[in-house]
Design a protein around this motif. Structure first.
Motif, mmCIF file in Angstrom:
data_model
loop_
_atom_site.group_PDB
_atom_site.id
_atom_site.type_symbol
_atom_site.label_atom_id
_atom_site.label_comp_id
_atom_site.label_asym_id
_atom_site.label_seq_id
_atom_site.Cartn_x
_atom_site.Cartn_y
_atom_site.Cartn_z
ATOM 1 N N ALA A 171 0.835 -1.207 0.000
ATOM 2 C CA ALA A 171 0.000 0.000 0.000
ATOM 3 C C ALA A 171 0.870 1.258 0.000
ATOM 4 O O ALA A 171 0.565 2.235 -0.701
ATOM 5 N N ALA A 224 -5.476 -0.758 -4.434
ATOM 6 C CA ALA A 224 -5.862 -0.760 -3.020
ATOM 7 C C ALA A 224 -7.034 -1.702 -2.765
ATOM 8 O O ALA A 224 -7.069 -2.407 -1.744
ATOM 9 N N LEU A 225 -7.986 -1.731 -3.687
ATOM 10 C CA LEU A 225 -9.126 -2.637 -3.543
ATOM 11 C C LEU A 225 -8.682 -4.095 -3.626
ATOM 12 O O LEU A 225 -9.199 -4.962 -2.921
ATOM 13 N N GLN A 259 -7.157 -4.942 -0.398
ATOM 14 C CA GLN A 259 -8.233 -5.127 0.573
ATOM 15 C C GLN A 259 -8.822 -6.541 0.445
ATOM 16 O O GLN A 259 -9.088 -7.203 1.448
ATOM 17 N N LEU A 300 -6.357 -8.958 1.862
ATOM 18 C CA LEU A 300 -6.400 -8.873 3.318
ATOM 19 C C LEU A 300 -7.581 -9.662 3.868
ATOM 20 O O LEU A 300 -7.462 -10.390 4.862
ATOM 21 N N GLY A 301 -8.742 -9.513 3.229
ATOM 22 C CA GLY A 301 -9.920 -10.237 3.686
ATOM 23 C C GLY A 301 -9.732 -11.732 3.633
ATOM 24 O O GLY A 301 -10.109 -12.453 4.570
ATOM 25 N N HIS A 317 -8.988 7.079 3.281
ATOM 26 C CA HIS A 317 -8.238 5.832 3.355
ATOM 27 C C HIS A 317 -9.066 4.775 4.086
ATOM 28 O O HIS A 317 -9.979 5.104 4.834
ATOM 29 N N PHE A 318 -8.785 3.527 3.856
ATOM 30 C CA PHE A 318 -9.517 2.464 4.538
ATOM 31 C C PHE A 318 -8.658 1.227 4.773
ATOM 32 O O PHE A 318 -8.936 0.442 5.673
ATOM 33 N N LEU A 319 -7.607 1.032 3.968
ATOM 34 C CA LEU A 319 -6.836 -0.209 4.045
ATOM 35 C C LEU A 319 -6.109 -0.350 5.380
ATOM 36 O O LEU A 319 -6.112 -1.412 5.992
ATOM 37 N N SER A 359 -8.364 -1.410 8.071
ATOM 38 C CA SER A 359 -8.725 -2.818 7.909
ATOM 39 C C SER A 359 -7.605 -3.728 8.406
ATOM 40 O O SER A 359 -7.866 -4.790 8.988
ATOM 41 N N VAL A 360 -6.356 -3.323 8.181
ATOM 42 C CA VAL A 360 -5.224 -4.094 8.686
ATOM 43 C C VAL A 360 -5.256 -4.135 10.216
ATOM 44 O O VAL A 360 -5.100 -5.189 10.836
#
Length: 210
Positions: A38, A59-60, A63, A66-67, A96-98, A101-102
């Motif tokens: 990222a 980034a998606l 994500q 990561l999921g 931002h969101f990643l 989420s981490v």
């Protein structure tokens, strides 16, 4: 990086299996490889070597990876008498969101029950904290501009709760210092989920001994 940038057909499960062939654990992917990828995407955007659309797609994909990695990690409740409840917040107007989420994945791995708030208003966040009464509230801060919003939210949370949850600040904002902690009113500033869980566990024990 080749997987999230070059591949036309991206399958997070297949990428995860490929990383496993290199003997990379899911912990390592969550803690090291996905955040570093990222950062590299962001650097490519800043130097205009990638456009915003390509960075967003990358980034998606991270994500999604990561999921997939997080699903296979069982929560560890062995070291905790009571499950700690955490709320991870990406402040209003942040994009931002990643990273959040981490952190959420790391907290779940540590045995926490985790909720995530993204781009909710200060009023919504305060209401959520008052209703759910989490043990920890973690703010993800990418820009200095978000600090004032965080400060106001922290102040209202402290006014509405006694005791207030542990309040922590982390994220990509490079100006993280003790001065930032005093400015925003949080209990600690860190980019390590274990630090927040440790702080909350000690707080819980201290309150329980009264």
């Amino acid at each position: 990086m080749r997987a999230v940038i070059k591949r036309v057909d991206f399958d997070a499960r297949l990428v995860l299996d490929e990383m496993g062939a290199y003997r990379l654990t899911h912990d390592a992917l969550i803690d090291i490889y996905i955040p570093k990828a990222a950062e590299h995407l962001g650097a490519l955007w800043m130097t205009s070597d990638m456009d915003f659309a390509a960075v967003t797609i990358g980034a998606l994909r991270l994500q999604a990876l990561l999921g997939e990695a997080a699903q296979s990690l069982p929560g560890n409740h062995a070291d905790m008498t009571n499950i700690l409840h955490a709320l991870v917040i990406v402040p209003e107007y942040e994009q931002h969101f990643l990273g959040a989420s981490v952190v959420a994945a790391q907290l779940r791995r540590l045995g926490c029950d985790v909720s995530v708030s993204i781009n909710e208003s200060q009023h919504q966040v305060v209401d959520r904290v008052e209703h759910d009464r989490p043990d920890m509230v973690l703010f993800s801060c990418a820009r200095a501009a978000a600090l004032e919003t965080i400060r106001g939210t922290v102040k209202k949370i402290r006014q509405n709760g006694d005791p207030a949850p542990v309040l922590a600040l982390g994220g990509a904002f490079s100006g993280i210092t003790d001065g930032t902690r005093k400015r925003t009113g949080v209990d600690l500033v860190t980019n390590t989920a274990k630090d927040v869980v440790g702080f909350a566990t000690k707080r819980q024990k201290a309150l329980g001994s009264r």
